[in-house]
Design a protein around this motif. Sequence first.
Motif, PDB file in Angstrom:
ATOM      1  N   ASN A 100       0.731  -1.215   0.070  1.00 33.24           N
ATOM      2  CA  ASN A 100      -0.012   0.097  -0.004  1.00 33.24           C
ATOM      3  C   ASN A 100       0.723   1.189   0.061  1.00 33.24           C
ATOM      4  O   ASN A 100       0.322   2.404  -0.217  1.00 33.24           O
ATOM      5  N   THR A 101       2.266   1.238   0.279  1.00 31.84           N
ATOM      6  CA  THR A 101       2.995   2.233   0.391  1.00 31.84           C
ATOM      7  C   THR A 101       4.181   2.428  -0.772  1.00 31.84           C
ATOM      8  O   THR A 101       4.330   3.362  -1.647  1.00 31.84           O
ATOM      9  N   ARG A 102       4.918   1.492  -0.652  1.00 38.38           N
ATOM     10  CA  ARG A 102       6.027   1.511  -1.861  1.00 38.38           C
ATOM     11  C   ARG A 102       5.902   0.917  -2.962  1.00 38.38           C
ATOM     12  O   ARG A 102       4.996  -0.071  -3.174  1.00 38.38           O
ATOM     13  N   ARG A 103       6.601   1.277  -3.874  1.00 38.78           N
ATOM     14  CA  ARG A 103       6.815   0.684  -5.444  1.00 38.78           C
ATOM     15  C   ARG A 103       8.109   0.737  -5.739  1.00 38.78           C
ATOM     16  O   ARG A 103       8.954   1.627  -5.394  1.00 38.78           O
ATOM     17  N   ALA A 104       8.573  -0.428  -6.698  1.00 48.10           N
ATOM     18  CA  ALA A 104       9.937  -0.442  -7.176  1.00 48.10           C
ATOM     19  C   ALA A 104      10.012  -0.607  -8.527  1.00 48.10           C
ATOM     20  O   ALA A 104       9.162  -0.863  -9.047  1.00 48.10           O
ATOM     21  N   ILE A 105      11.234  -0.274  -8.996  1.00 42.95           N
ATOM     22  CA  ILE A 105      11.565  -0.501 -10.496  1.00 42.95           C
ATOM     23  C   ILE A 105      12.874  -1.406 -10.420  1.00 42.95           C
ATOM     24  O   ILE A 105      13.706  -0.969  -9.697  1.00 42.95           O
ATOM     25  N   ASP A 106      12.791  -2.525 -10.888  1.00 43.98           N
ATOM     26  CA  ASP A 106      13.962  -3.441 -11.077  1.00 43.98           C
ATOM     27  C   ASP A 106      14.387  -3.339 -12.391  1.00 43.98           C
ATOM     28  O   ASP A 106      13.716  -3.587 -13.401  1.00 43.98           O
TER      29      ASP A 106
END
Length: 154
Positions: A106-112
Amino acid sequence: MSTTTMKRKSGAKEAKGGDAPSQLIDARIKELSDWRGKTLARVRILIKQADPEVVEEWKWRGVPVWSHAGIICTGETYKNVVKMTFARGASLEDPSGLFNSSLEGNTRRAIDFHESDKIDEKALQGLIRAAVALNISARAAAGPVRSQKRPKRA
């Protein structure tokens, strides 16, 4: 090559032993000496171009962190991926679909970023600017921190 382990309070600008966070990030990039170091170095340049007022930090026993009115993102490195985690990514619009990891929270998002990936630099810088704007607006909405005053005696 020696490694430095340090404990720091959040927001500290300088690490134990006098190594500034920017120097520790430089050392990490050099230490990697492969595509991961080049990718981390490029991401770092893009962050600084998108937000010239960004503050570099070194937290959690060796994670590069970029902040402006709060954490923007981190730059973690693993064997097969360079992970750029946006602290408040779930609250950001991502019209280019850059987020491809940590999508369930619900908070973080990432790019791999993988070895053969090409960085969409324009879209990434837009996402960085949006994260900064979100941090600034959240801080403004929270209002100034006030000390508690004791009632005056009559």
